[in-house]
Design a protein around this motif. Structure first.
Motif, PDB file in Angstrom:
ATOM      1  N   LYS A 300     -15.850  93.401  31.841  1.00  0.00           N
ATOM      2  CA  LYS A 300     -17.050  94.150  31.440  1.00  0.00           C
ATOM      3  C   LYS A 300     -17.447  93.830  30.003  1.00  0.00           C
ATOM      4  O   LYS A 300     -18.635  93.686  29.697  1.00  0.00           O
ATOM      5  CB  LYS A 300     -16.815  95.654  31.628  1.00  0.00           C
ATOM      6  CG  LYS A 300     -16.670  96.069  33.086  1.00  0.00           C
ATOM      7  CD  LYS A 300     -16.420  97.558  33.231  1.00  0.00           C
ATOM      8  CE  LYS A 300     -16.226  97.938  34.696  1.00  0.00           C
ATOM      9  NZ  LYS A 300     -15.950  99.395  34.873  1.00  0.00           N
ATOM     10  N   ARG A 301     -16.471  93.683  29.128  1.00  0.00           N
ATOM     11  CA  ARG A 301     -16.776  93.330  27.740  1.00  0.00           C
ATOM     12  C   ARG A 301     -17.414  91.949  27.654  1.00  0.00           C
ATOM     13  O   ARG A 301     -18.372  91.733  26.908  1.00  0.00           O
ATOM     14  CB  ARG A 301     -15.491  93.372  26.905  1.00  0.00           C
ATOM     15  CG  ARG A 301     -15.020  94.767  26.540  1.00  0.00           C
ATOM     16  CD  ARG A 301     -13.670  94.744  25.836  1.00  0.00           C
ATOM     17  NE  ARG A 301     -13.612  93.804  24.722  1.00  0.00           N
ATOM     18  CZ  ARG A 301     -12.512  93.582  23.993  1.00  0.00           C
ATOM     19  NH1 ARG A 301     -11.392  94.252  24.273  1.00  0.00           N
ATOM     20  NH2 ARG A 301     -12.534  92.723  22.995  1.00  0.00           N
ATOM     21  N   ALA A 302     -16.876  90.993  28.432  1.00  0.00           N
ATOM     22  CA  ALA A 302     -17.393  89.625  28.388  1.00  0.00           C
ATOM     23  C   ALA A 302     -18.832  89.553  28.880  1.00  0.00           C
ATOM     24  O   ALA A 302     -19.634  88.758  28.377  1.00  0.00           O
ATOM     25  CB  ALA A 302     -16.504  88.706  29.228  1.00  0.00           C
ATOM     26  N   VAL A 303     -19.173  90.396  29.855  1.00  0.00           N
ATOM     27  CA  VAL A 303     -20.535  90.406  30.396  1.00  0.00           C
ATOM     28  C   VAL A 303     -21.503  91.054  29.421  1.00  0.00           C
ATOM     29  O   VAL A 303     -22.628  90.574  29.215  1.00  0.00           O
ATOM     30  CB  VAL A 303     -20.560  91.145  31.755  1.00  0.00           C
ATOM     31  CG1 VAL A 303     -21.997  91.351  32.237  1.00  0.00           C
ATOM     32  CG2 VAL A 303     -19.755  90.378  32.789  1.00  0.00           C
ATOM     33  N   ARG A 304     -21.066  92.123  28.798  1.00  0.00           N
ATOM     34  CA  ARG A 304     -21.976  92.931  27.973  1.00  0.00           C
ATOM     35  C   ARG A 304     -22.193  92.389  26.564  1.00  0.00           C
ATOM     36  O   ARG A 304     -23.167  92.738  25.905  1.00  0.00           O
ATOM     37  CB  ARG A 304     -21.446  94.362  27.914  1.00  0.00           C
ATOM     38  CG  ARG A 304     -21.573  95.076  29.254  1.00  0.00           C
ATOM     39  CD  ARG A 304     -20.777  96.363  29.300  1.00  0.00           C
ATOM     40  NE  ARG A 304     -20.981  97.067  30.571  1.00  0.00           N
ATOM     41  CZ  ARG A 304     -20.195  98.049  31.011  1.00  0.00           C
ATOM     42  NH1 ARG A 304     -19.174  98.452  30.269  1.00  0.00           N
ATOM     43  NH2 ARG A 304     -20.442  98.622  32.172  1.00  0.00           N
TER      44      ARG A 304
END
Length: 473
Positions: A300-304
């Motif tokens: 989720k961090r990598a996407v956001r």
């Protein structure tokens, strides 16, 4: 499992024969003698044929590692290098870094930048023709799975100039012939964090006449070296990072829950015919578990946040880990069903992809069926499904019954997809219930992967799974 040599097996046979003779003297009960002999035969059978083999590319990891590629090629004595990429990447930093390194170290090269995102048999053949005409001695692939897979195919057929295209394509679509000639060295520089193609002997493409994906799977296709430079993932748009991450997620989940290696068909008589995908096994399990843990923490961090170097770097490593896992264990229903989903695409234009044709990105086509698939397979290995749910959603397994494993993992996956704003099922990418028969038809030939499902399935089961995947939330 230990694999005995021929001499050891002969010694084992002599010992067993002596023991059997002694038993014949001492045991009068004929029924008991028969049972003991059957047990011995079964034990020998499993010693001789139940095994698995691990294989993956050499991997070099680190920020800025790509700058070394010119020296590597120089050390190989490369005189005529084929560099493959796509038109978008050819204008971006990863290709620029590679070209600077090649120029600095005096390496002669030619660029092929017409790789198609989500390649087809037609685009594979175009790259193969380029490779045959170029007579290259080393190949370099800079890009995601589409580029690396295309480069693998080009290397393969240029090394087998007399082969027909279907000779090496997986049966039953192709002939599935073994690869006997040596391929040229191939260095893969992955720029997405998803396919794990830098670690595997697999090359996937859309077979346009069939309207489904298929591929070539053989250990000989493995890149000689995978240069995993996390700085190359910072250019990925958010949706590309998401869909790449979903591929990592499903690689890990499917290899972890695949039919165990010791329950698959017996090993072939010749190791050259041993499949790359062998079923879940103790070593692949290690990689799959670790990949799931990284996905749970960083996806989720990598996407956001494209600037979250820690998250993007970690997902790049997770792609490698999951690639090593599934490259030896295999995948199953999510991937088998994804091939006609991508191959039958109508008008869907994926967010974040700079392409001129309709496309359902591979990771998206895989993950949309994942809740339905794992709800279906859970009763065959509920402990593994619950363990995966615990890793991904921090669920306490002690509070959940085994009968609920499928529901729990499916709900965990839906939650992840909802949080990352994934399209609401197959309906949202252009499919309707009227398309299900063609989707099932495109899945049936994918036995290379579907046969590794822990649960046997029928056409009716596939129909139900596609129907359940029409809407997710």
């Amino acid at each position: 499992m230990k694999h005995f040599s021929l001499n050891q097996c002969q010694s084992l046979s002599i010992i067993m024969n002596l023991n059997i003779q002694e038993l014949h003297h001492n045991i009068k009960d004929l029924y008991t003698i028969i049972i003991i002999n059957i047990i011995i035969i079964v034990v020998i059978h499993f010693i001789l044929v139940v095994l698995f083999q691990m294989a993956c590319s050499n991997i070099r990891y680190g920020a800025g590692v790509t700058k070394e590629i010119g020296m590597d090629l120089q050390n190989m004595g490369a005189r005529n290098v084929c560099l493959m990429t796509d038109r978008t990447l050819s204008q971006l930093l990863p290709v620029g870094v590679v070209l600077d390194s090649l120029t600095k170290h005096g390496v002669e090269y030619k660029i092929y930048e017409d790789v198609r995102v989500e390649p087809t048999d037609k685009s594979f053949k175009a790259a193969i023709d380029f490779a045959k005409q170029g007579h290259f001695d080393v190949y370099v692939a800079v890009g995601g799975g589409s580029v690396i897979d295309t480069c693998k195919a080009a290397n393969l057929y240029a090394s087998h100039p007399e082969a027909e295209f279907l000779d090496f394509v997986n049966a039953p679509i192709g002939k599935g012939k073994p690869i006997t000639a040596s391929l040229k060295p191939l260095i893969a520089v992955p720029t997405t964090a998803g396919t794990g193609s830098e670690t595997t002997g697999v090359a996937i493409f859309d077979f346009e006449n069939l309207k489904a994906k298929t591929g070539i799977a053989n250990r000989a296709l493995k890149p000689t070296l995978g240069m995993v430079d996390p700085l190359h993932t910072l250019h990925m748009p958010s949706r590309v990072a998401a869909n790449s991450g979903f591929d990592v997620l499903c690689h890990a989940l499917e290899s972890f829950t695949a039919l165990p290696y010791n329950l698959r068909s017996p090993c072939p008589s010749n190791p050259i015919n041993r499949p790359a995908y062998q079923g879940s096994n103790p070593i692949s399990d290690v990689w799959a578990r670790h990949a799931l843990k990284i996905v749970a923490k960083y996806l989720k961090r990598a996407v956001r946040d494209a600037g979250d170097v820690e998250a993007r770097s970690s997902m790049h490593l997770a792609s490698v880990f999951a690639g090593i896992g599934f490259g030896n264990a295999g995948v199953h229903l999510c991937h088998g069903m994804s091939y006609p989903i991508a191959g039958n695409v109508k008008t869907h234009r994926a967010r974040g992809y700079n392409v001129e044709h309709p496309i359902v990105p591979h990771g998206l086509s895989v993950v949309l069926t994942s809740p339905a698939v794992f709800a279906f397979t859970a009763n065959m290995c509920p402990e593994r499904h619950l363990e995966a749910a615990q890793i991904l959603g921090k669920t306490h397994r002690s509070n959940i019954k085994k009968d609920d494993a499928g529901r729990v993992l499916a709900d965990t996956l839906r939650s992840i997809l909802y949080d990352l704003e994934v399209e609401d099922g197959l309906f949202a990418i252009g499919y309707t219930k009227e398309d299900i028969p063609s989707l099932v038809k495109g899945t049936i030939p994918q036995e290379r992967v579907t046969k590794l499902s822990p649960r046997a399935h029928t056409e009716e089961d596939l129909t139900a799974l596609f129907a359940a995947s029409m809407k997710l939330y």
